[in-house]
Design a protein around this motif. Structure first.
Motif, PDB file in Angstrom:
ATOM      1  N   ASN A 141       0.823  -1.210   0.000  1.00 30.00           N
ATOM      2  CA  ASN A 141       0.000   0.000   0.000  1.00 30.00           C
ATOM      3  C   ASN A 141       0.857   1.259   0.000  1.00 30.00           C
ATOM      4  OD1 ASN A 141      -2.455  -1.299  -0.064  1.00 30.00           O
ATOM      5  ND2 ASN A 141      -2.709  -1.326   2.161  1.00 30.00           N
ATOM      6  N   LEU A 142       1.882   1.265   0.850  1.00 26.87           N
ATOM      7  CA  LEU A 142       2.768   2.427   0.907  1.00 26.87           C
ATOM      8  C   LEU A 142       3.497   2.620  -0.416  1.00 26.87           C
ATOM      9  CD1 LEU A 142       4.298   1.941   4.472  1.00 26.87           C
ATOM     10  CD2 LEU A 142       2.682   3.715   3.767  1.00 26.87           C
ATOM     11  N   PHE A 143       3.921   1.518  -0.995  1.00 27.98           N
ATOM     12  CA  PHE A 143       4.630   1.568  -2.270  1.00 27.98           C
ATOM     13  C   PHE A 143       3.724   2.127  -3.369  1.00 27.98           C
ATOM     14  CE2 PHE A 143       6.222  -0.694  -6.153  1.00 27.98           C
ATOM     15  CZ  PHE A 143       7.457  -0.067  -6.220  1.00 27.98           C
ATOM     16  N   ALA A 144       2.494   1.621  -3.426  1.00 30.77           N
ATOM     17  CA  ALA A 144       1.550   2.080  -4.448  1.00 30.77           C
ATOM     18  C   ALA A 144       1.198   3.552  -4.259  1.00 30.77           C
ATOM     19  CB  ALA A 144       0.288   1.221  -4.407  1.00 30.77           C
ATOM     20  N   ASN A 145       1.022   3.971  -3.006  1.00 34.26           N
ATOM     21  CA  ASN A 145       0.700   5.374  -2.742  1.00 34.26           C
ATOM     22  C   ASN A 145       1.843   6.296  -3.149  1.00 34.26           C
ATOM     23  OD1 ASN A 145      -1.803   4.690  -1.716  1.00 34.26           O
ATOM     24  ND2 ASN A 145      -1.110   4.652   0.414  1.00 34.26           N
ATOM     25  N   GLU A 191      -1.372   1.977  10.840  1.00 33.31           N
ATOM     26  CA  GLU A 191      -1.731   0.629  10.391  1.00 33.31           C
ATOM     27  C   GLU A 191      -0.644   0.015   9.507  1.00 33.31           C
ATOM     28  OE1 GLU A 191      -3.917   3.611   7.687  1.00 33.31           O
ATOM     29  OE2 GLU A 191      -3.420   3.362   9.815  1.00 33.31           O
ATOM     30  N   GLU A 192       0.071   0.860   8.756  1.00 36.11           N
ATOM     31  CA  GLU A 192       1.147   0.343   7.914  1.00 36.11           C
ATOM     32  C   GLU A 192       2.362  -0.035   8.762  1.00 36.11           C
ATOM     33  OE1 GLU A 192       0.732  -0.445   4.913  1.00 36.11           O
ATOM     34  OE2 GLU A 192      -1.203   0.524   4.613  1.00 36.11           O
ATOM     35  N   LEU A 193       2.646   0.768   9.782  1.00 38.18           N
ATOM     36  CA  LEU A 193       3.717   0.406  10.707  1.00 38.18           C
ATOM     37  C   LEU A 193       3.402  -0.913  11.398  1.00 38.18           C
ATOM     38  CD1 LEU A 193       4.798   3.743  12.451  1.00 38.18           C
ATOM     39  CD2 LEU A 193       6.270   2.171  11.185  1.00 38.18           C
ATOM     40  N   GLU A 194       2.142  -1.087  11.791  1.00 36.00           N
ATOM     41  CA  GLU A 194       1.732  -2.330  12.450  1.00 36.00           C
ATOM     42  C   GLU A 194       1.927  -3.525  11.521  1.00 36.00           C
ATOM     43  OE1 GLU A 194       1.096  -3.138  15.333  1.00 36.00           O
ATOM     44  OE2 GLU A 194       0.555  -1.326  16.427  1.00 36.00           O
ATOM     45  N   GLU A 209      12.719  -0.499  17.103  1.00 37.39           N
ATOM     46  CA  GLU A 209      12.981   0.733  16.359  1.00 37.39           C
ATOM     47  C   GLU A 209      11.711   1.239  15.682  1.00 37.39           C
ATOM     48  OE1 GLU A 209      16.075   2.227  12.844  1.00 37.39           O
ATOM     49  OE2 GLU A 209      16.075   0.153  13.541  1.00 37.39           O
ATOM     50  N   LEU A 210      10.979   0.325  15.039  1.00 35.45           N
ATOM     51  CA  LEU A 210       9.749   0.722  14.361  1.00 35.45           C
ATOM     52  C   LEU A 210       8.668   1.127  15.362  1.00 35.45           C
ATOM     53  CD1 LEU A 210       9.522  -1.949  11.508  1.00 35.45           C
ATOM     54  CD2 LEU A 210      10.142   0.458  11.295  1.00 35.45           C
ATOM     55  N   GLU A 211       8.599   0.421  16.487  1.00 36.59           N
ATOM     56  CA  GLU A 211       7.590   0.761  17.491  1.00 36.59           C
ATOM     57  C   GLU A 211       7.820   2.151  18.072  1.00 36.59           C
ATOM     58  OE1 GLU A 211       7.831  -2.569  20.160  1.00 36.59           O
ATOM     59  OE2 GLU A 211       6.020  -3.495  19.296  1.00 36.59           O
ATOM     60  N   SER A 212       9.073   2.581  18.090  1.00 33.73           N
ATOM     61  CA  SER A 212       9.363   3.912  18.634  1.00 33.73           C
ATOM     62  C   SER A 212       8.762   5.012  17.773  1.00 33.73           C
ATOM     63  CB  SER A 212      10.877   4.115  18.750  1.00 33.73           C
ATOM     64  OG  SER A 212      11.481   4.207  17.466  1.00 33.73           O
ATOM     65  N   TYR A 213       8.530   4.713  16.494  1.00 31.04           N
ATOM     66  CA  TYR A 213       7.964   5.715  15.596  1.00 31.04           C
ATOM     67  C   TYR A 213       6.452   5.849  15.764  1.00 31.04           C
ATOM     68  CZ  TYR A 213      12.470   5.627  13.212  1.00 31.04           C
ATOM     69  OH  TYR A 213      13.801   5.710  12.923  1.00 31.04           O
TER      70      TYR A 213
END
Length: 353
Positions: free
Chosen positions: A69-73, A313-316, A347-351
């Motif tokens: 989804n992120l890539f397509a956006n 939701e994308e980070l999750e 690292e990702l959760e910190s964002y």
């Protein structure tokens, strides 16, 4: 351009380079056409030059586009107007430097509505070709290096004393091997003996000194790897072991030349010790840590800048991928890799905060 001509003479039809090597202007490359290198061709066939899209590549390798989804956006409608997207990254990024990202990469390739092609196939799809000059650049090039006019700063930085010693030793080794009176002059014989898997083949008619020179040339070829300069940059990568290995191999090539003088041998040894002792001094005084930290902060600002802005939701989804991978490798008793995945999850959760 000199390297481009060598590539063309070897029969290559295209090469890929950094976007900034086109005019040194980010965003100047037009991805609705192909480029050929001006005045470089073979048998009338121009050498094509592909420029990797810098920012898009950074966003993929940093995990900012870790889901379809992120890539397509991010792509938006750009592929609908005849443009193409060309990315290039080091393969070890996926799964090694960024554990779990190898699965995300597969998902990107499977993004609906996106046709993935090889570079050779791309040349068949796009017919508009523009001739251009290319400028010295690497994938590691940063804008601050351009302002100083040092496009190869991680390999030859005038402010890096270890680099200066390394290149002095490199030049000494090359000249010593090349200037030997026992150098094999016949290019055909030289190429055959250097390339054969059996080092004894092709040497039957050589003198003892010529065979020794040939071994010096083999040692020199192995010693001329770019790793030693890269790992001496501390920008932010540093390895005294790799630096020492390169210096030792270059010194060994000098020592092997049959007619090398004692003065040249001594000079090579002195440069070897200057490289190693300077490296130890950098580590002892904390200079390595200082340089690495400064550069690492700049690299992270560039590669991770967009992560805090990603939808939750994308980070999750990215974190879920990593958790699944972590459990799998832990079950296989690959605990070091599981630890790397755990750190990336944190690292990702910190964002998300």
């Amino acid at each position: 351009k000199r390297i481009a001509q060598i590539a063309a003479d070897m029969g290559f039809e295209w090469i890929i380079g950094e976007e900034l090597s086109y005019r040194y202007e980010p965003g100047a490359v037009k991805y609705d056409r192909l480029y050929s290198v001006k005045d470089v061709s073979r048998n009338g066939q121009p050498l094509l030059m592909f420029f990797r899209e810098r920012n898009f590549s950074f966003k993929i390798l940093s995990g900012q586009l870790g889901t379809a989804n992120l890539f397509a956006n991010e792509l938006g409608n750009r592929l609908m107007d005849g443009s193409y997207l060309l990315t290039a990254m080091d393969g070890e990024t996926f799964g090694h430097h960024r554990p779990g990202m190898e699965k995300q990469l597969v998902e990107l390739y499977q993004t609906s509505g996106v046709q993935a092609v090889t570079i050779s196939q791309l040349a068949q799809h796009v017919t508009n070709i523009e001739e251009t000059d290319t400028l010295p650049a690497t994938w590691a090039l940063m804008e601050k290096d351009l302002t100083k006019n040092i496009p190869f700063a991680r390999w030859e930085d005038p402010d890096n004393v270890i680099h200066r010693y390394q290149w002095e030793l490199t030049d000494l080794a090359v000249k010593t091997v090349q200037n030997s009176k026992f150098k094999i002059q016949n290019e055909k014989t030289l190429n055959f003996t250097l390339s054969t898997l059996n080092s004894d083949r092709g040497e039957e008619n050589l003198t003892k000194e010529q065979s020794q020179w040939l071994e010096a040339r083999r040692l020199l070829d192995r010693a001329l790897h770019s790793d030693q300069y890269w790992w001496a940059s501390a920008r932010p990568w540093w390895s005294l072991e790799m630096v020492e290995r390169g210096a030792r191999e270059l010194t060994g090539a000098v020592d092997m030349v049959p007619d090398v003088s004692e003065a040249i041998k001594k000079k090579a040894q002195e440069l070897y010790f200057q490289i190693i002792t300077t490296g130890f001094d950098w580590q002892r005084t904390g200079k390595v840590d200082e340089l690495c930290q400064k550069e690492d902060e700049e690299v992270r600002m560039r590669t991770d800048a967009g992560l805090p802005k990603l939808p939750a939701e994308e980070l999750e989804k990215m974190i879920a991928h990593l958790r699944q991978e972590m459990l799998a490798v832990a079950g296989a008793q690959e605990y070091e890799r599981a630890g790397q995945l755990r750190d990336r999850i944190k690292e990702l959760e910190s964002y998300k905060k």
